[in-house]
Design a protein around this motif. Structure first.
Motif, PDB file in Angstrom:
ATOM      1  N   GLN A  46       0.826  -1.202   0.000  1.00 33.22           N
ATOM      2  CA  GLN A  46       0.000   0.000   0.000  1.00 33.22           C
ATOM      3  C   GLN A  46       0.869   1.264   0.000  1.00 33.22           C
ATOM      4  O   GLN A  46       0.609   2.217  -0.742  1.00 33.22           O
ATOM      5  CB  GLN A  46      -0.929  -0.019   1.224  1.00 33.22           C
ATOM      6  CG  GLN A  46      -1.926   1.132   1.270  1.00 33.22           C
ATOM      7  CD  GLN A  46      -1.496   2.250   2.202  1.00 33.22           C
ATOM      8  OE1 GLN A  46      -0.793   2.030   3.168  1.00 33.22           O
ATOM      9  NE2 GLN A  46      -1.943   3.465   1.906  1.00 33.22           N
ATOM     10  N   LYS A  47       1.921   1.267   0.815  1.00 36.31           N
ATOM     11  CA  LYS A  47       2.809   2.421   0.865  1.00 36.31           C
ATOM     12  C   LYS A  47       3.574   2.601  -0.449  1.00 36.31           C
ATOM     13  O   LYS A  47       3.820   3.726  -0.888  1.00 36.31           O
ATOM     14  CB  LYS A  47       3.803   2.272   2.024  1.00 36.31           C
ATOM     15  CG  LYS A  47       3.160   2.314   3.400  1.00 36.31           C
ATOM     16  CD  LYS A  47       2.477   3.646   3.661  1.00 36.31           C
ATOM     17  CE  LYS A  47       1.861   3.709   5.040  1.00 36.31           C
ATOM     18  NZ  LYS A  47       1.103   4.969   5.256  1.00 36.31           N
ATOM     19  N   PHE A  48       3.949   1.494  -1.069  1.00 38.45           N
ATOM     20  CA  PHE A  48       4.644   1.560  -2.356  1.00 38.45           C
ATOM     21  C   PHE A  48       3.752   2.227  -3.409  1.00 38.45           C
ATOM     22  O   PHE A  48       4.213   3.095  -4.171  1.00 38.45           O
ATOM     23  CB  PHE A  48       5.039   0.161  -2.824  1.00 38.45           C
ATOM     24  CG  PHE A  48       5.820   0.147  -4.108  1.00 38.45           C
ATOM     25  CD1 PHE A  48       7.194   0.306  -4.103  1.00 38.45           C
ATOM     26  CD2 PHE A  48       5.173  -0.014  -5.324  1.00 38.45           C
ATOM     27  CE1 PHE A  48       7.918   0.304  -5.288  1.00 38.45           C
ATOM     28  CE2 PHE A  48       5.882  -0.023  -6.514  1.00 38.45           C
ATOM     29  CZ  PHE A  48       7.258   0.135  -6.497  1.00 38.45           C
ATOM     30  N   MET A  49       2.486   1.841  -3.444  1.00 36.89           N
ATOM     31  CA  MET A  49       1.569   2.405  -4.432  1.00 36.89           C
ATOM     32  C   MET A  49       1.299   3.888  -4.172  1.00 36.89           C
ATOM     33  O   MET A  49       1.107   4.664  -5.113  1.00 36.89           O
ATOM     34  CB  MET A  49       0.252   1.628  -4.422  1.00 36.89           C
ATOM     35  CG  MET A  49       0.379   0.190  -4.895  1.00 36.89           C
ATOM     36  SD  MET A  49       1.070   0.046  -6.580  1.00 36.89           S
ATOM     37  CE  MET A  49      -0.169   0.917  -7.546  1.00 36.89           C
ATOM     38  N   VAL A  50       1.275   4.288  -2.912  1.00 39.62           N
ATOM     39  CA  VAL A  50       0.970   5.678  -2.575  1.00 39.62           C
ATOM     40  C   VAL A  50       2.212   6.559  -2.621  1.00 39.62           C
ATOM     41  O   VAL A  50       2.147   7.711  -3.066  1.00 39.62           O
ATOM     42  CB  VAL A  50       0.313   5.765  -1.176  1.00 39.62           C
ATOM     43  CG1 VAL A  50       0.179   7.209  -0.720  1.00 39.62           C
ATOM     44  CG2 VAL A  50      -1.055   5.089  -1.190  1.00 39.62           C
ATOM     45  N   GLN A  51       3.366   6.031  -2.179  1.00 40.28           N
ATOM     46  CA  GLN A  51       4.571   6.845  -2.062  1.00 40.28           C
ATOM     47  C   GLN A  51       5.464   6.779  -3.302  1.00 40.28           C
ATOM     48  O   GLN A  51       5.904   7.814  -3.818  1.00 40.28           O
ATOM     49  CB  GLN A  51       5.400   6.377  -0.842  1.00 40.28           C
ATOM     50  CG  GLN A  51       4.651   6.404   0.478  1.00 40.28           C
ATOM     51  CD  GLN A  51       4.459   7.807   1.028  1.00 40.28           C
ATOM     52  OE1 GLN A  51       5.151   8.731   0.628  1.00 40.28           O
ATOM     53  NE2 GLN A  51       3.521   7.961   1.936  1.00 40.28           N
TER      54      GLN A  51
END
Length: 348
Positions: free
Chosen positions: A73-78
């Motif tokens: 999730q963080k990879f997709m957002v950040q």
């Protein structure tokens, strides 16, 4: 005091909004006037990034969630939005070269480094799970201090030992290791969130906040301490922590203990909260609309010697760039697909 995790918190959004405007304000000076210290930016810089990382740690929800799911999730957002806008920026401004992916990444380092902090924190949490809570927290703090101190001194000396470092200089540059000095503030945010009742009790005492405010002012009044061998990290840590706690407490007090009247203050509050909900959007977009290379204004008005006048000129510029960035963000978000992959927006 239990902090709701499903509802937005007004003072957190407002605090992020203020910090984001200060980011744009700083970049007006750095990219427009080609100076990192004009308009009190040397003072602002000492608490602005610590505050951003502190808030990121405070908001980080890592309990009762699978690590793989969090990282994805963080990879997709950040990472995905940052990679897109960085490449677009490099192509438009003709900066496309290997050097552009070094430590600073043309300004796009924050979200990249923040993702690394998430991964490091989760990895250390997994390693320290076998210890009891107090021991685990102590080891986590020591690990974060080690990384933070190492990064600060590396940033101070790496150019001197560039030849000896060889390929490691390039590798550490790609990982933006010089920015790891801020990881202690990210950890501090997670620590405060886990001990929020105790933090509130401490910061509700006027003597605590007054002392931290005096410390923050004193350190900024004598900036020489930031360059004294052996004292620079202590000064960096103390000014960052004191600034973070003072501003966090100020906004918490204003939004939870003081009734904001229906006036200019109330309207400003709403604006700050809206900006705070769009910090990622503004961060990714604002570089395209900065007034680059306007040194002639600085030279003609002697802004280098007049920080207050510089602030009066730069702040409206920063608000204008922020407004334009929000408009572009709104247009992108009209398409759910683009909003999700370019700005990390959730699809309702």
């Amino acid at each position: 005091m239990k902090v709701p995790i499903t509802k937005r918190i007004g003072y957190i959004d407002a605090l992020r909004g203020m910090a984001m405007i200060l980011v744009v304000y700083f970049h007006i000076s750095a990219y427009g006037f080609s100076s990192y210290v004009m308009g009190y930016n040397d003072i602002i810089e000492r608490f602005r990034m610590p505050l951003f990382f502190f808030i990121s740690g405070w908001l980080f929800k890592y309990i009762d969630r699978p690590t793989k799911e969090i990282i994805k999730q963080k990879f997709m957002v950040q990472i995905v939005p940052t990679a897109f806008f960085l490449l677009l920026y490099l192509c438009i401004f003709d900066y496309l070269s290997f050097d552009s992916f070094g430590s600073d990444k043309k300004g796009y380092w924050f979200t990249y480094v923040l993702f690394e902090f998430f991964v490091i924190f989760l990895g250390l949490k997994a390693l320290l799970n076998r210890h009891n809570t107090k021991k685990g927290e102590l080891y986590m703090m020591l690990a974060m201090l080690f990384l933070s101190i190492s990064a600060l001194y590396y940033s101070k000396y790496y150019t001197r030992y560039a030849e000896e470092l060889g390929i490691w200089k390039t590798i550490l540059g790609l990982f933006s290791f010089v920015k790891f000095k801020h990881i202690i503030f990210f950890w501090f945010g997670t620590f405060v969130k886990n001990h929020f009742d105790s933090f509130i009790q401490l910061t509700n005492r006027p003597i605590i906040i007054s002392s931290l405010l005096v410390l923050f002012v004193a350190l900024n009044a004598y900036p020489i301490v930031f360059s004294v061998n052996g004292l620079e990290y202590i000064a960096f840590l103390l000014v960052g922590l004191s600034g973070v706690v003072v501003f966090f407490t100020l906004f918490r007090y204003l939004y939870t203990l003081v009734h904001l009247p229906s006036s200019l203050i109330h309207q400003t509050s709403h604006i700050l909260k809206f900006v705070g909900r769009r910090t990622l959007d503004i961060y990714l977009i604002h570089y395209f609309f900065l007034p680059y290379h306007i040194e002639y204004i600085s030279d003609s008005l002697n802004l280098q010697e007049n920080s207050f006048l510089c602030m009066l000129i730069s702040l409206p510029m920063a608000l204008g760039v922020t407004a334009i960035s929000l408009l572009v963000s709104y247009l992108i978000r009209l398409n759910p697909f683009l909003g999700k992959y370019l700005l990390g927006a959730k699809i309702e």
